[in-house]
Write an enzyme that holds these catalytic residues in place. Structure first.
Site, PDB file in Angstrom:
ATOM      1  N   ALA A 298      24.078  -9.395 -76.899  1.00  0.00           N
ATOM      2  CA  ALA A 298      22.759  -9.857 -76.479  1.00  0.00           C
ATOM      3  C   ALA A 298      22.115  -8.869 -75.502  1.00  0.00           C
ATOM      4  O   ALA A 298      20.992  -8.394 -75.727  1.00  0.00           O
ATOM      5  CB  ALA A 298      22.889 -11.231 -75.837  1.00  0.00           C
ATOM      6  N   MET A 299      22.820  -8.541 -74.439  1.00  0.00           N
ATOM      7  CA  MET A 299      22.241  -7.686 -73.403  1.00  0.00           C
ATOM      8  C   MET A 299      22.044  -6.256 -73.894  1.00  0.00           C
ATOM      9  O   MET A 299      21.015  -5.635 -73.634  1.00  0.00           O
ATOM     10  CB  MET A 299      23.146  -7.696 -72.161  1.00  0.00           C
ATOM     11  CG  MET A 299      23.089  -8.986 -71.394  1.00  0.00           C
ATOM     12  SD  MET A 299      21.471  -9.235 -70.623  1.00  0.00           S
ATOM     13  CE  MET A 299      21.578  -7.952 -69.372  1.00  0.00           C
TER      14      MET A 299
ATOM     15  N   ALA B   1      19.942 -12.539 -71.879  1.00  0.00           N
ATOM     16  CA  ALA B   1      19.621 -12.484 -73.309  1.00  0.00           C
ATOM     17  C   ALA B   1      20.636 -13.342 -74.044  1.00  0.00           C
ATOM     18  O   ALA B   1      21.738 -13.555 -73.548  1.00  0.00           O
ATOM     19  CB  ALA B   1      19.684 -11.045 -73.820  1.00  0.00           C
TER      20      ALA B   1
ATOM     21  N   LYS C 260      27.790 -10.111 -56.993  1.00  0.00           N
ATOM     22  CA  LYS C 260      27.614 -10.767 -58.288  1.00  0.00           C
ATOM     23  C   LYS C 260      28.963 -11.249 -58.831  1.00  0.00           C
ATOM     24  O   LYS C 260      29.074 -12.342 -59.394  1.00  0.00           O
ATOM     25  CB  LYS C 260      26.943  -9.807 -59.286  1.00  0.00           C
ATOM     26  CG  LYS C 260      26.484 -10.497 -60.549  1.00  0.00           C
ATOM     27  CD  LYS C 260      25.719  -9.598 -61.501  1.00  0.00           C
ATOM     28  CE  LYS C 260      25.222 -10.417 -62.689  1.00  0.00           C
ATOM     29  NZ  LYS C 260      24.865  -9.568 -63.844  1.00  0.00           N
TER      30      LYS C 260
ATOM     31  N   ASN D  19      31.474 -19.306 -62.486  1.00  0.00           N
ATOM     32  CA  ASN D  19      31.939 -19.142 -63.871  1.00  0.00           C
ATOM     33  C   ASN D  19      33.366 -19.646 -64.036  1.00  0.00           C
ATOM     34  O   ASN D  19      33.678 -20.402 -64.955  1.00  0.00           O
ATOM     35  CB  ASN D  19      31.928 -17.654 -64.251  1.00  0.00           C
ATOM     36  CG  ASN D  19      30.595 -17.225 -64.806  1.00  0.00           C
ATOM     37  OD1 ASN D  19      29.567 -17.821 -64.479  1.00  0.00           O
ATOM     38  ND2 ASN D  19      30.601 -16.212 -65.641  1.00  0.00           N
TER      39      ASN D  19
ATOM     40  N   GLU E 271      36.624 -13.087 -69.032  1.00  0.00           N
ATOM     41  CA  GLU E 271      36.637 -11.885 -68.190  1.00  0.00           C
ATOM     42  C   GLU E 271      37.349 -12.137 -66.854  1.00  0.00           C
ATOM     43  O   GLU E 271      37.148 -11.404 -65.898  1.00  0.00           O
ATOM     44  CB  GLU E 271      35.195 -11.408 -67.959  1.00  0.00           C
ATOM     45  CG  GLU E 271      34.505 -11.002 -69.256  1.00  0.00           C
ATOM     46  CD  GLU E 271      33.164 -10.310 -69.021  1.00  0.00           C
ATOM     47  OE1 GLU E 271      32.982  -9.191 -69.559  1.00  0.00           O
ATOM     48  OE2 GLU E 271      32.311 -10.891 -68.319  1.00  0.00           O
TER      49      GLU E 271
END
Lengths: 312, 312
Positions: free
Chosen positions: A11-12, A131, A187, A195, A273
């Site tokens: 997407a990104m 995205a 981040k 997450n 991740e």
């Protein structure tokens, strides 16, 4: 005309590739998902933008193994755990002047990239663009974003600024950062709390925020992030970090959103991740004599959940 | 004829009450679930035993608030978190000679009971009997079991042995223990690993055992149980404990079983006994200066999952 390869065109990556080509660059989208590559080459990249008719954008796509031409710029946009494999595959595309930009989420990527090219050509950053990949060859775009970018080698500042220009000229709102490592850690700490916990507990951000345990859990995770960040010269203050995360529980902010790790693990039964977020903190903490039992356990629990959900 | 009240007559309490009455004692089943009490008083306790026609057993049942008569023996069989409330309610049933037997799972119960009666009348133990509550007034029994029992006050050994006789005469296979605290800790450690992890990760015991993380997770939990047990004079060796738990992953053992905490939390969205397992270890560890981050985090995560799943 700058020759740009997007290494990892989910997407990104597809969003960046589409915008950079629209600005007049020569872009190729590289991805290991064959059906995605084929759909793009057959029908073009379908770009859905809210309130507009879908665009069919002609843009070259290829498997990473099928392109050998040296690029001016390579933007890495794989999942964290695919980075090493991608770097090995795209060796032929990296010349002595090729600039490699890493905008992946997570910690420890510069270390990985330095094994494949000189520091002077490595640039790292974060992006707040979003995205969605709606299907093979199809992305959905909404909202705005930005990019923060910095050189890894001190003498590559001008090159970093040229990359900032390149991205901004494509509408990607990039700016040069003087402390990108802080932004990357900040981040990662958001992702390593929201997450990881939403994936582990199967909830969205607002639901997590409504539990009376949320502050305790966040504090325990953030304290260890802060202690390990300090060993890399990054001043991640726990109180400031919590003040940054707490407002995200507001349902009018990202609150009702299921974070990407929840989508990966719970919805799609894919690997997460976690090793590049809480797992990095646990690993580096252990190496550097800093107790990180909370991030260690969260990493183990998420891996256990992967083992339970992902089909062999 | 010994007058016995079962304080908390779910599956296990009803089993014990049924067997003790069948042996000639005068038993009353106490429970706060009104529909259960009413069903027993209307139709009798329905006892399903594999391979037999269901029995309808006439046995008195009552809400704990409705009985005031002093008992010879009270057997506590509430959920851990209902113990204090039950002890407050049954004060009128406890005379100077009433023996109170605690067979609840979990840690820290003797401390609670000592606030309501003299140590000389308190007896604690564990049981390996099982039972299922199939509906109001209906239990299902299978398999065999045993009871281990010991006095809390050193001078109550004979009274403990008399209780062992009482239970064994009803077929409950009791025996006198010289180190029941060890057995309680050992059982709590099994529950604090398998129950807690299966509830948190939504899996059964065999599935947990098949993940490559199981040993790491168990070791982290057991090490802290062992350290806190030592502060109570209990020698819970981590290696021995792991050797005891590991065979339970075998699907031919308890492997394909969803532990009771999974049933409570995931299947029925009810509060768990985590505060009397991992939560006790974390709390006492903190009080006594022993690091228990793993059990602390597991307790917080299970409470968060309760907050997410249990309707307000």
């Amino acid at each position: 005309m700058t020759k740009i390869a997007i290494a990892g065109s989910g997407a990104m990556g597809s969003r960046f590739g589409y915008m950079l080509q629209a600005a007049g660059n020569s872009v190729v989208l590289l991805d290991n998902w064959a059906a995605h590559v084929q759909a793009i080459n057959t029908n073009g990249l379908t770009v859905n933008i809210a309130g507009q008719a879908p665009l069919q954008v002609q843009i070259p796509a290829a498997l990473p193994t099928d392109i050998k031409e040296i690029q001016d710029v390579i933007i890495l946009f794989t999942k964290s755990m695919q980075l090493t494999n991608m770097l090995q595959t795209i060796q032929p595309l990296i010349g002595p002047k090729t600039k490699v930009v890493c905008l992946l989420n997570g910690l420890g990527h510069p270390e990985t990239i330095e094994r494949y090219l000189p520091k002077t050509n490595i640039f790292v950053g974060i992006t707040l663009w979003t995205a969605g990949l709606t299907g093979p060859g199809e992305i959905t775009l909404s909202g705005s974003g930005s990019v923060e970018l910095q050189n890894v080698a001190p003498d590559s500042q001008n090159a970093a600024k040229a990359l900032v220009e390149l991205l901004s000229a494509a509408g990607l709102k990039a700016h040069y950062s003087t402390d990108v490592l802080f932004s990357i850690w900040r981040k990662a700490c958001v992702n390593g709390t929201l997450n990881s916990l939403c994936a582990l507990l199967d909830c969205n951000i607002a639901q997590l925020g409504q539990t009376s345990q949320a502050t305790t859990l966040l504090t325990a995770i953030v304290d260890e992030f802060s202690a390990v960040a300090a060993t890399e010269g990054v001043d991640l203050q726990p109180a400031e970090m919590l003040a940054h995360i707490m407002p995200l529980f507001n349902p009018e902010e990202a609150g009702d959103h299921y974070p990407s790790m929840h989508q990966d693990l719970i919805q799609h039964h894919r690997p997460t991740e976690i090793d590049y977020l809480n797992g990095y903190v646990a690993r580096k903490g252990t190496e550097r004599g800093i107790a990180t039992p909370v991030n260690q356990l969260i990493t183990e629990l998420v891996h256990t959940k992967e083992a339970l959900l992902i089909e062999k």
